[in-house]
Design a protein around this motif. Sequence first.
Motif, PDB file in Angstrom:
ATOM      1  N   MET A 145       0.843  -1.199   0.000  1.00  0.00           N
ATOM      2  CA  MET A 145       0.000   0.000   0.000  1.00  0.00           C
ATOM      3  C   MET A 145       0.875   1.245   0.000  1.00  0.00           C
ATOM      4  SD  MET A 145      -2.976   1.050   2.750  1.00  0.00           S
ATOM      5  CE  MET A 145      -3.922  -0.404   2.349  1.00  0.00           C
ATOM      6  N   ARG A 146       0.547   2.196  -0.879  1.00  0.00           N
ATOM      7  CA  ARG A 146       1.305   3.443  -0.952  1.00  0.00           C
ATOM      8  C   ARG A 146       0.949   4.338   0.233  1.00  0.00           C
ATOM      9  NH1 ARG A 146       3.712   5.076  -5.570  1.00  0.00           N
ATOM     10  NH2 ARG A 146       3.202   7.242  -5.114  1.00  0.00           N
TER      11      ARG A 146
ATOM     12  N   PHE B 238       6.804  18.848  17.252  1.00  0.00           N
ATOM     13  CA  PHE B 238       7.065  18.386  15.887  1.00  0.00           C
ATOM     14  C   PHE B 238       6.566  16.959  15.758  1.00  0.00           C
ATOM     15  CE2 PHE B 238       9.572  16.086  12.769  1.00  0.00           C
ATOM     16  CZ  PHE B 238       9.445  16.914  11.652  1.00  0.00           C
ATOM     17  N   ASN B 239       5.872  16.662  14.647  1.00  0.00           N
ATOM     18  CA  ASN B 239       5.363  15.307  14.456  1.00  0.00           C
ATOM     19  C   ASN B 239       5.368  14.925  12.982  1.00  0.00           C
ATOM     20  OD1 ASN B 239       2.109  15.281  13.525  1.00  0.00           O
ATOM     21  ND2 ASN B 239       2.900  17.224  14.320  1.00  0.00           N
ATOM     22  N   ILE B 240       5.341  13.639  12.736  1.00  0.00           N
ATOM     23  CA  ILE B 240       5.248  13.104  11.383  1.00  0.00           C
ATOM     24  C   ILE B 240       4.127  12.069  11.353  1.00  0.00           C
ATOM     25  CG2 ILE B 240       6.382  11.709   9.603  1.00  0.00           C
ATOM     26  CD1 ILE B 240       8.985  13.007  10.286  1.00  0.00           C
ATOM     27  N   VAL B 241       3.269  12.177  10.350  1.00  0.00           N
ATOM     28  CA  VAL B 241       2.180  11.231  10.168  1.00  0.00           C
ATOM     29  C   VAL B 241       2.436  10.428   8.903  1.00  0.00           C
ATOM     30  CG1 VAL B 241      -0.301  10.937   9.796  1.00  0.00           C
ATOM     31  CG2 VAL B 241       0.526  12.754  11.328  1.00  0.00           C
ATOM     32  N   ASP B 242       2.482   9.114   9.038  1.00  0.00           N
ATOM     33  CA  ASP B 242       2.525   8.214   7.884  1.00  0.00           C
ATOM     34  C   ASP B 242       1.111   7.698   7.666  1.00  0.00           C
ATOM     35  OD1 ASP B 242       5.575   7.307   7.073  1.00  0.00           O
ATOM     36  OD2 ASP B 242       5.429   8.006   9.139  1.00  0.00           O
ATOM     37  N   LYS B 243       0.551   7.965   6.490  1.00  0.00           N
ATOM     38  CA  LYS B 243      -0.860   7.663   6.224  1.00  0.00           C
ATOM     39  C   LYS B 243      -1.011   6.923   4.897  1.00  0.00           C
ATOM     40  CE  LYS B 243      -5.072  10.059   4.788  1.00  0.00           C
ATOM     41  NZ  LYS B 243      -5.031   9.381   3.480  1.00  0.00           N
ATOM     42  N   PRO B 244      -1.779   5.830   4.889  1.00  0.00           N
ATOM     43  CA  PRO B 244      -2.087   5.186   3.606  1.00  0.00           C
ATOM     44  C   PRO B 244      -2.739   6.174   2.641  1.00  0.00           C
ATOM     45  CG  PRO B 244      -2.702   3.755   5.426  1.00  0.00           C
ATOM     46  CD  PRO B 244      -2.335   5.083   6.023  1.00  0.00           C
ATOM     47  N   GLU B 245      -2.439   6.025   1.360  1.00  0.00           N
ATOM     48  CA  GLU B 245      -2.831   7.035   0.378  1.00  0.00           C
ATOM     49  C   GLU B 245      -4.337   7.068   0.102  1.00  0.00           C
ATOM     50  OE1 GLU B 245      -0.245   8.703  -3.266  1.00  0.00           O
ATOM     51  OE2 GLU B 245      -1.019   6.689  -3.560  1.00  0.00           O
ATOM     52  N   ASP B 246      -5.067   5.996   0.395  1.00  0.00           N
ATOM     53  CA  ASP B 246      -6.495   5.995   0.094  1.00  0.00           C
ATOM     54  C   ASP B 246      -7.268   6.892   1.058  1.00  0.00           C
ATOM     55  OD1 ASP B 246      -7.714   4.442   2.395  1.00  0.00           O
ATOM     56  OD2 ASP B 246      -6.247   2.997   1.710  1.00  0.00           O
TER      57      ASP B 246
ATOM     58  N   ALA C 156      -4.732   3.221  13.949  1.00  0.00           N
ATOM     59  CA  ALA C 156      -3.575   4.094  14.130  1.00  0.00           C
ATOM     60  C   ALA C 156      -2.668   3.584  15.237  1.00  0.00           C
ATOM     61  CB  ALA C 156      -4.028   5.518  14.450  1.00  0.00           C
ATOM     62  N   VAL C 157      -1.380   3.836  15.060  1.00  0.00           N
ATOM     63  CA  VAL C 157      -0.368   3.525  16.065  1.00  0.00           C
ATOM     64  C   VAL C 157       0.340   4.827  16.421  1.00  0.00           C
ATOM     65  CG1 VAL C 157       1.705   2.205  16.605  1.00  0.00           C
ATOM     66  CG2 VAL C 157      -0.050   1.221  15.099  1.00  0.00           C
ATOM     67  N   ILE C 158       0.362   5.141  17.714  1.00  0.00           N
ATOM     68  CA  ILE C 158       1.034   6.348  18.203  1.00  0.00           C
ATOM     69  C   ILE C 158       2.314   5.911  18.905  1.00  0.00           C
ATOM     70  CG2 ILE C 158       0.815   8.447  19.578  1.00  0.00           C
ATOM     71  CD1 ILE C 158      -2.276   7.965  19.445  1.00  0.00           C
ATOM     72  N   MET C 159       3.445   6.484  18.496  1.00  0.00           N
ATOM     73  CA  MET C 159       4.752   6.035  18.961  1.00  0.00           C
ATOM     74  C   MET C 159       5.370   7.040  19.925  1.00  0.00           C
ATOM     75  SD  MET C 159       6.079   4.760  15.211  1.00  0.00           S
ATOM     76  CE  MET C 159       7.500   3.843  15.779  1.00  0.00           C
TER      77      MET C 159
ATOM     78  N   CYS D 261       2.661   1.437   8.008  1.00  0.00           N
ATOM     79  CA  CYS D 261       1.824   2.199   7.084  1.00  0.00           C
ATOM     80  C   CYS D 261       1.564   1.405   5.812  1.00  0.00           C
ATOM     81  CB  CYS D 261       2.482   3.533   6.761  1.00  0.00           C
ATOM     82  SG  CYS D 261       1.453   4.611   5.736  1.00  0.00           S
ATOM     83  N   SER D 262       2.580   0.713   5.318  1.00  0.00           N
ATOM     84  CA  SER D 262       2.386  -0.090   4.104  1.00  0.00           C
ATOM     85  C   SER D 262       1.392  -1.217   4.338  1.00  0.00           C
ATOM     86  CB  SER D 262       3.724  -0.661   3.623  1.00  0.00           C
ATOM     87  OG  SER D 262       4.213  -1.641   4.526  1.00  0.00           O
ATOM     88  N   GLY D 263       1.166  -1.557   5.620  1.00  0.00           N
ATOM     89  CA  GLY D 263       0.196  -2.580   5.958  1.00  0.00           C
ATOM     90  C   GLY D 263      -1.174  -2.036   6.295  1.00  0.00           C
ATOM     91  N   GLY D 264      -1.365  -0.719   6.119  1.00  0.00           N
ATOM     92  CA  GLY D 264      -2.697  -0.138   6.298  1.00  0.00           C
ATOM     93  C   GLY D 264      -2.917   0.646   7.574  1.00  0.00           C
ATOM     94  N   PHE D 265      -1.852   0.931   8.321  1.00  0.00           N
ATOM     95  CA  PHE D 265      -1.979   1.690   9.569  1.00  0.00           C
ATOM     96  C   PHE D 265      -1.565   3.145   9.375  1.00  0.00           C
ATOM     97  CE2 PHE D 265      -1.237  -2.685  10.849  1.00  0.00           C
ATOM     98  CZ  PHE D 265      -2.181  -2.881  11.857  1.00  0.00           C
ATOM     99  N   VAL D 266      -2.278   4.040  10.031  1.00  0.00           N
ATOM    100  CA  VAL D 266      -1.775   5.400  10.215  1.00  0.00           C
ATOM    101  C   VAL D 266      -0.785   5.336  11.378  1.00  0.00           C
ATOM    102  CG1 VAL D 266      -2.353   7.738  10.979  1.00  0.00           C
ATOM    103  CG2 VAL D 266      -3.854   6.540   9.379  1.00  0.00           C
TER     104      VAL D 266
END
Length: 253
Positions: A1-2, A18-26, A32-35, A58-63
């Motif tokens: 998944m992109r 400061f934060n970064i969100v990795d999100k599936p493109e759809d 969601a997983v918060i680290m 994220c490639s497996g479908g998680f934000v």
Amino acid sequence: MRCVESPSVINLNDGWIFNIVDKPEDDGKHPAVIMFHGFTGTHIEAGRLYVDIARELCSGGFVVVRFDYRNHGDSSGPFEEFDIDNALNDAEFMVNHVLKLGFVDSSKIALLGLSMGGYITLKTYAKMQSVPRALILLSPAIDFSGLNRGITQGARGDYFYFGAYRLKLSNALKLANSNAMDVAELIKVPIMIIHSKDDSAVPYQQSVEFHDRVKFSDKTLILLDKSGHTFDDYEVRRDIIRRMATWLKVHLS
């Protein structure tokens, strides 16, 4: 998944996160997983551990949301003023922030913490028990008690000095008196703990004790023979990331 990776700054009254969100493109809603990172760590972590985890999940479908506590990384404030209570406030703030994101399924949230981030994961769970559906602890520093002597020996004036860092002595002693071992009695969600026996930063016995004290039946403890505090063996790291991804798919489905 992109996936789309989006960095941003969240402004607060007394600084920023400061934060970064990795999100599936759809356009759908996703679990969601918060680290939560470790002491002196960042949203990247040693050897880009958090980057590797975030992109795989994220490639497996998680934000996946990773961020720096204030006084760490790219967030506001000097490290020497770091306060564990402020980090706990930042963690709670970020959980509430993620719950408001339109692309997150708020009923499927997991918390993940490395080292001191394990302590923060547990304390955040204790305060927000209705939110997380699953917990992952990596080399968790659960009980800091007993560090007072070393901190006192490293003190010069009002600061505790260690390596390239210094921390206000009062805040260092507060951290040294922090203990989340009793949160084990509160756990009512699936929990996975991964720790290496050759961890020179945090004794793996803390993970064993915590796991043994958890009464909830869905608990997993993985003890590795070697890979250090931050899983610095390539093959070991790839394996545990895959195992976490599989475990999360089961528990956040």
